[in-house]
Write an enzyme that holds these catalytic residues in place. Structure first.
Site, short mmCIF file in Angstrom:
data_model
loop_
_atom_site.label_atom_id
_atom_site.label_comp_id
_atom_site.label_asym_id
_atom_site.label_seq_id
_atom_site.Cartn_x
_atom_site.Cartn_y
_atom_site.Cartn_z
N THR A 37 -3.05 3.43 2.00
CA THR A 37 -4.41 3.58 1.46
C THR A 37 -5.40 4.02 2.52
OG1 THR A 37 -3.97 1.95 -0.24
CG2 THR A 37 -6.27 2.28 0.32
N ASP A 106 2.79 6.66 0.33
CA ASP A 106 2.40 5.33 -0.13
C ASP A 106 3.57 4.44 0.29
OD1 ASP A 106 0.71 4.02 -2.82
OD2 ASP A 106 2.47 3.00 -2.02
N SER A 107 3.31 3.28 0.86
CA SER A 107 4.42 2.54 1.46
C SER A 107 5.44 2.06 0.43
CB SER A 107 3.91 1.38 2.32
OG SER A 107 3.39 0.36 1.53
N ASP A 139 1.64 -2.33 1.11
CA ASP A 139 2.62 -2.90 0.17
C ASP A 139 3.93 -3.29 0.84
OD1 ASP A 139 0.83 -2.73 -1.86
OD2 ASP A 139 1.61 -0.84 -2.68
N1 ASN Z 1 -0.11 1.29 -2.18
C1 ASN Z 1 -0.71 1.26 -0.88
C2 ASN Z 1 0.43 1.41 0.12
O1 ASN Z 1 1.15 0.47 0.38
C3 ASN Z 1 -1.49 0.00 -0.69
C4 ASN Z 1 -2.34 -0.06 0.55
O2 ASN Z 1 -2.08 0.57 1.55
N2 ASN Z 1 -3.39 -0.85 0.55
O3 ASN Z 1 0.64 2.49 0.62
#
Ligand code: ASN
Length: 631
Positions: A37, A106-107, A139
């Protein structure tokens, strides 16, 4: 003496070069930007998505991330892709390079190959940076942090993972603080661990879980305290920092076994499900049981399925479903599992247990027995192996009596006193070659890597004094080879200055490397050549110095040795691949100097070397001897 020389010569040098030589109060950090994010933007459908080539140019516009005028005026040509933070309160400045991954992820989309890619990048650039920051989605950050903690063996530098809940360029964002703090921690604190930095806490990576999907304090390490707190001051709990305690060099192990899984028990879980889970290709399973490690002991078919899997070589590790606490064989329901060969996983998080299993199973040359043993062992501070009562500060006899004499009563004052006394006591013990005293200090909670008021550690002192046994003891107990004193000298510099070749070799084997500016190294080498000090030249070479470096006049040690007619130095340098044809800024080579009257002997040595290079056969006994002596 060397420093005097350095200052004198610096004055002679052009202003620009002199300044760049002096810029050693700077830390260099490599940022691996994997996605998450933190660098996302809202796309056409109104959802967050990573965007390539967006983060770096935008960061360059923010003065707190990039001191543009410093970068334009002070960075050398080869450093132009670096970003530079403004000077911090400590007087340090962090320069950093961001390596953006392609694609940014995105992780939730990451897998084990992404962990290997990160580990490989750290390995490739390990010697070039003081610390590493990994920008990562939240994540699966706890998985990546845990995996990297195992993959990075004998780690001696900080690796800090961070990210954010809101993208960094939104008006309200936790990303800016998290990223800045991560750069500061990676550049300023020699914590040789994989860490997760989020909100105002720095946590051990393999103890961390994502605990909240919306909070700015998204991560916790439920079973241990934070490694550092980011308040007005950054307070690191040094006694608590994990150290690998080997004299081996940093390396990575990137072959992770993919055939692992997490099996969470629930009341009434069917034996078919458990059996199918334990089928090949499964090689390892983390069993998440109830409470203190309990599973039903009134279901023989379930226990039988587990036993059969273990008998065909599947490793099963038991951890608790509870957020906090550890598995304990005190209950009959837990003991039933251990009797079948399940390994107790102590207080490991699911992320740590799973990635540790994948790492251990990825070790092709370990037997099943060794792999099982390793799963029980504390490898990187991921599990509390022995439960011992916390030692209270007040228990330390010496500190206690000094505290009394100084009428100190509060815990904070006692901590300050201990921080002031211990590093000096350790330096004194190192100076007097007293391993036993060091052992006593360590056993009462002393941090062997702590620096005194001048930033000198016991390892600096032992290296300077040439106390080999003390150096070995310190390295075996995890003392860092990377700490710098107030003059930016590492223990390796001390060993070079005092020409302790064996200690240099030992430090280098443990991962120590030269951190000085090449021009400064060249000046030290030229000065050694001018004094005909072959053992100093040897010390620098053992430490990894290139004997062909050139100073601000582009003069090499060989130029100096030839023009000052220092025969031993000339012989040594020619015998160790020094070039005679490098031009200084006046277009002179060492060979040209040797052609002048009065240099006949040197001229002949160089000619021998030239003939040897042409024919590929050594024809000079002199030079061969110099080589043999050095080897
Ligand atoms: N979905 C995002 C990720 O893990 C969540 C984040 O980074 N806050 O890439």
């Amino acid at each position: 003496m060397e420093d005097d020389l350095f200052q004198r010569r610096s004055k002679l040098a052009t202003a620009g070069v002199a300044e760049s030589v002096e810029q050693e109060q700077e830390a260099k950090v490599l940022v691996l930007y994997t996605g998450g994010t933190i660098g996302m933007r809202t796309n056409r459908n109104g959802v967050y998505e990573p965007e390539a080539d967006y983060l770096i140019p935008e960061l360059k516009k923010l003065p707190i991330f990039h001191d543009k005028s410093y970068a334009e005026e002070q960075l050398m040509e080869e450093e132009k892709d670096l970003l530079v933070m403004p000077v911090m309160r400590s007087g340090r400045r962090v320069k950093y390079h961001i390596k953006e991954y392609n694609p940014l992820l995105d992780s939730s989309n990451m897998n084990m190959n992404d962990w290997s890619k990160i580990a490989n990048d750290i390995s490739t650039f390990y010697d070039d940076y003081d610390g590493f920051v990994i920008l990562h989605g939240t994540d699966t950050m706890a998985y990546t942090a845990s995996a990297l903690s195992f993959m990075c063996e004998n780690l001696g530098k900080p690796i800090v993972l961070t990210g954010s809940q809101i993208p960094i360029f939104e008006v309200r964002s936790d990303g800016r603080d998290n990223f800045l703090s991560a750069l500061v921690v990676a550049g300023q604190f020699l914590i040789p661990e994989v860490l997760v930095l989020f909100g105002n806490k720095v946590l051990r990576g393999n103890r961390t879980i994502k605990n909240d999907s919306g909070s700015f304090d998204a991560f916790i390490s439920p079973n241990i305290a934070a490694i550092a707190d980011l308040e007005t001051d950054i307070t690191v709990d040094w006694a608590h920092v994990f150290r690998s305690g080997t004299t081996e060099k940093f390396r990575i192990h990137s072959e992770m076994c993919p055939n692992v899984g997490l099996l969470r028990l629930f009341p009434g879980i069917s034996v078919q499900l458990v059996r199918s889970f334990l089928q090949p290709p499964t090689q390892g399973v983390v069993l998440q049981s109830y409470g203190a490690g309990n599973a039903p002991d009134n279901r023989p078919e379930l226990l039988k399925a587990i036993e059969e899997a273990i008998n065909i070589g599947v490793i099963i590790v038991n951890i608790t479903q509870c957020t906090r606490g550890y598995v304990d064989a005190a209950y009959a329901t837990g003991k039933a599992l251990y009797d079948k060969g399940v390994i107790p996983g102590g207080d490991m998080t699911a992320e740590a247990a799973l990635t540790k299993l994948s790492y251990v199973l990825g070790k092709a040359n370990w037997s099943i027995k060794t792999k099982s043993k390793m799963m029980e062992r504390n490898l990187r501070g991921e599990v509390q192996a022995i439960r011992k009562e916390d030692i209270s500060l007040q228990d330390f006899e010496l500190i206690d009596s000094v505290a009394k004499a100084l009428s100190i009563s509060t815990k904070e004052e006692t901590i300050k006193l201990r921080e002031a006394l211990y590093p000096n006591l350790m330096c004194a013990a190192a100076k007097s070659n007293d391993v036993q005293a060091l052992e006593r200090l360590r056993n009462t909670g002393g941090n062997l890597s702590a620096g005194n008021q001048d930033g000198r550690t016991a390892l600096h002192v032992a290296a300077r004094e040439g106390h080999h046994a003390v150096v070995q003891y310190l390295l075996h107990h995890g003392a860092t080879v990377y700490s710098k004193d107030q003059h930016d000298h590492t223990p390796l510099n001390d060993a070079i200055i005092s020409k302790h070749h064996q200690i240099i070799t030992l430090l280098v084997r443990t991962g120590a490397h030269l951190t000085m500016h090449p021009i400064r190294i060249a000046m030290e080498l030229c000065s050694a050549a001018a004094r005909d000090e072959v053992s100093t030249l040897q010390a620098w070479k053992l430490a990894g110095a290139d004997l062909n470096v050139s100073d601000y006049d582009k003069r090499t040690p060989l130029h100096v040795a030839v023009s000052t007619k220092k025969m031993s130095a000339v012989r040594y340098l020619l015998g160790n691949d020094a070039r005679w044809d490098t031009k200084d800024i006046f277009e002179n080579t060492a060979e040209m100097q040797a052609k002048k009257p009065g240099y006949e002997e040197i001229h002949e040595l160089i000619q021998q070397k030239i003939r040897e290079e042409k024919s590929g056969i050594p024809d000079s006994e002199d030079l061969q001897q110099a080589q043999i002596k050095h080897d």
